[in-house]
Design an enzyme around this catalytic site. Structure first.
Site, PDB file in Angstrom:
ATOM      1  N   GLY A 298      40.428 -25.267 -36.388  1.00 52.13           N
ATOM      2  CA  GLY A 298      39.355 -25.148 -37.361  1.00 52.13           C
ATOM      3  C   GLY A 298      39.716 -24.186 -38.467  1.00 52.13           C
ATOM      4  O   GLY A 298      38.886 -23.419 -38.946  1.00 52.13           O
ATOM      5  N   ALA A 299      40.977 -24.256 -38.902  1.00 57.21           N
ATOM      6  CA  ALA A 299      41.536 -23.202 -39.751  1.00 57.21           C
ATOM      7  C   ALA A 299      41.537 -23.530 -41.233  1.00 57.21           C
ATOM      8  O   ALA A 299      42.141 -22.807 -42.026  1.00 57.21           O
ATOM      9  CB  ALA A 299      42.964 -22.881 -39.299  1.00 57.21           C
TER      10      ALA A 299
ATOM     11  N   ALA B 258      26.989 -24.206 -25.495  1.00 59.27           N
ATOM     12  CA  ALA B 258      28.443 -24.283 -25.661  1.00 59.27           C
ATOM     13  C   ALA B 258      29.055 -22.896 -25.786  1.00 59.27           C
ATOM     14  O   ALA B 258      30.079 -22.590 -25.146  1.00 59.27           O
ATOM     15  CB  ALA B 258      28.793 -25.130 -26.882  1.00 59.27           C
ATOM     16  N   LYS B 259      28.435 -22.040 -26.584  1.00 58.50           N
ATOM     17  CA  LYS B 259      29.001 -20.718 -26.816  1.00 58.50           C
ATOM     18  C   LYS B 259      28.859 -19.814 -25.590  1.00 58.50           C
ATOM     19  O   LYS B 259      29.698 -18.920 -25.369  1.00 58.50           O
ATOM     20  CB  LYS B 259      28.356 -20.081 -28.040  1.00 58.50           C
ATOM     21  CG  LYS B 259      28.702 -20.793 -29.354  1.00 58.50           C
ATOM     22  CD  LYS B 259      30.209 -20.866 -29.584  1.00 58.50           C
ATOM     23  CE  LYS B 259      30.564 -21.403 -30.952  1.00 58.50           C
ATOM     24  NZ  LYS B 259      32.036 -21.435 -31.179  1.00 58.50           N
TER      25      LYS B 259
ATOM     26  N   SER C  15      29.666 -16.809 -29.849  1.00 58.57           N
ATOM     27  CA  SER C  15      28.676 -16.528 -30.885  1.00 58.57           C
ATOM     28  C   SER C  15      27.552 -15.692 -30.302  1.00 58.57           C
ATOM     29  O   SER C  15      27.278 -15.753 -29.103  1.00 58.57           O
ATOM     30  CB  SER C  15      28.090 -17.839 -31.432  1.00 58.57           C
ATOM     31  OG  SER C  15      26.959 -17.606 -32.240  1.00 58.57           O
TER      32      SER C  15
ATOM     33  N   TYR D 221      24.326 -25.623 -29.222  1.00 63.08           N
ATOM     34  CA  TYR D 221      25.293 -24.621 -29.680  1.00 63.08           C
ATOM     35  C   TYR D 221      25.281 -23.393 -28.775  1.00 63.08           C
ATOM     36  O   TYR D 221      26.335 -22.863 -28.399  1.00 63.08           O
ATOM     37  CB  TYR D 221      24.942 -24.228 -31.120  1.00 63.08           C
ATOM     38  CG  TYR D 221      25.954 -23.374 -31.820  1.00 63.08           C
ATOM     39  CD1 TYR D 221      27.147 -23.907 -32.302  1.00 63.08           C
ATOM     40  CD2 TYR D 221      25.708 -22.015 -32.052  1.00 63.08           C
ATOM     41  CE1 TYR D 221      28.063 -23.123 -32.978  1.00 63.08           C
ATOM     42  CE2 TYR D 221      26.620 -21.227 -32.733  1.00 63.08           C
ATOM     43  CZ  TYR D 221      27.795 -21.784 -33.192  1.00 63.08           C
ATOM     44  OH  TYR D 221      28.713 -21.010 -33.860  1.00 63.08           O
ATOM     45  N   ALA D 222      24.079 -22.941 -28.401  1.00 63.70           N
ATOM     46  CA  ALA D 222      23.964 -21.773 -27.526  1.00 63.70           C
ATOM     47  C   ALA D 222      24.608 -22.046 -26.170  1.00 63.70           C
ATOM     48  O   ALA D 222      25.309 -21.190 -25.614  1.00 63.70           O
ATOM     49  CB  ALA D 222      22.497 -21.382 -27.357  1.00 63.70           C
TER      50      ALA D 222
ATOM     51  N   ASP E 290      42.347 -33.901 -33.932  1.00 60.37           N
ATOM     52  CA  ASP E 290      41.006 -33.941 -33.362  1.00 60.37           C
ATOM     53  C   ASP E 290      41.061 -33.208 -32.033  1.00 60.37           C
ATOM     54  O   ASP E 290      41.564 -33.732 -31.044  1.00 60.37           O
ATOM     55  CB  ASP E 290      40.564 -35.390 -33.156  1.00 60.37           C
ATOM     56  CG  ASP E 290      39.170 -35.507 -32.545  1.00 60.37           C
ATOM     57  OD1 ASP E 290      38.576 -34.468 -32.197  1.00 60.37           O
ATOM     58  OD2 ASP E 290      38.696 -36.654 -32.398  1.00 60.37           O
ATOM     59  N   VAL E 291      40.568 -31.978 -32.008  1.00 64.57           N
ATOM     60  CA  VAL E 291      40.713 -31.142 -30.815  1.00 64.57           C
ATOM     61  C   VAL E 291      39.837 -31.604 -29.657  1.00 64.57           C
ATOM     62  O   VAL E 291      39.955 -31.084 -28.544  1.00 64.57           O
ATOM     63  CB  VAL E 291      40.439 -29.654 -31.127  1.00 64.57           C
ATOM     64  CG1 VAL E 291      41.550 -29.083 -31.998  1.00 64.57           C
ATOM     65  CG2 VAL E 291      39.081 -29.456 -31.762  1.00 64.57           C
TER      66      VAL E 291
END
Length: 252
Positions: free
Chosen positions: A13-14, A157-158, A142, A154-155, A63-64
């Protein structure tokens, strides 16, 4: 040359945001950086900017979420440079929604991109780090891992990233591989700009609101997260492993 002289680093994601800032920071300290992003042209452009600034970098499209594609990309990096010393798992997306409105595909997309991709990348990296008996892995978590309205995917996953990090530190530690996570608070990026739009505010308005609630009275910048990642990826942090470091301006 700096702390990363003769080191080879992969940053996912760079092409923008925290990932791009991290790639620049590692290259500035001597690393040869594989700039990995889903969009190959953006990855190559980010790498060209690093080279233009005097660093060493190559852009790779990958595609990671695809384990086979990850393995092939990592093999290509090692084939070109002979080693892999540092992995920064930064690739991530948001698909914000309240639970009762969230379709399953938004859950799946975020879990797969933000968590499963790290499994693929860590698995590919350890194939090279274990025989070398050296490695530094830094995963992006995060502050949302503690819970955030409208981000159940998202929560989750993080939070999973933190469990993955702690477990891999145990498994890979005997091979002199450290694994840590960085959990940023509000950082001024394209992703947080999209969050602002979701709640009906401009990025500037949203940042002002967040800053008012942050002890340092401002939001963070990608370069500030990159500095912490660089520390954890360096030999300065050689006895730090299994940790998640929150970088959020003192917010609670």
């Amino acid at each position: 040359m700096g702390r990363f002289a003769d080191r080879v680093a992969v940053v996912t994601g760079a092409a923008q945001g925290i990932g791009a800032a991290t790639a620049r920071r590692l290259a500035a300290e001597g690393a040869t950086v594989a700039v990995v992003d889903l969009a190959v042209e953006r990855a190559r452009q980010a790498a060209e900017e690093i080279v233009g600034a005097g660093g060493r970098a190559t852009g790779y499209g990958c595609d990671v979420t695809d384990g086979a594609a990850v393995s092939a990309t990592f093999e290509e990096v090692v084939g070109a440079h002979g080693r892999l010393d540092v992995l920064v798992n930064n690739a991530g997306i948001t698909r914000d929604n309240l639970l009762f409105k969230m379709p399953a595909d938004e859950w799946d997309a975020v879990i797969t991109t933000n968590l499963t991709s790290m499994f693929h990348c860590c698995q590919a990296a350890q194939r090279h780090m274990v025989p070398a008996r050296y490695g530094r892995i830094v995963n992006l978590s995060s502050r949302s891992a503690l819970g955030n309205r409208g981000q159940v995917n998202y929560a989750a996953a993080k939070a999973g990233v933190q469990g993955l990090t702690a477990t891999l530190a145990i498994e890979l530690g005997p091979f002199n591989i450290t694994v840590n996570a960085v959990a940023p608070g509000y950082i001024a990026t394209a992703m947080t700009a999209a969050t602002a739009e979701r709640v009906g505010a401009s990025p500037e308005e949203h940042q002002r609101h967040v800053a008012e609630q942050t002890p340092l009275r401002r939001v963070g910048q990608p370069e500030e997260i990159a500095a912490v990642i660089a520390f954890l990826a360096s030999d300065d942090a050689s006895y730090v492993s299994g940790q998640t470091l929150y970088v959020n301006g003192g917010a609670r």
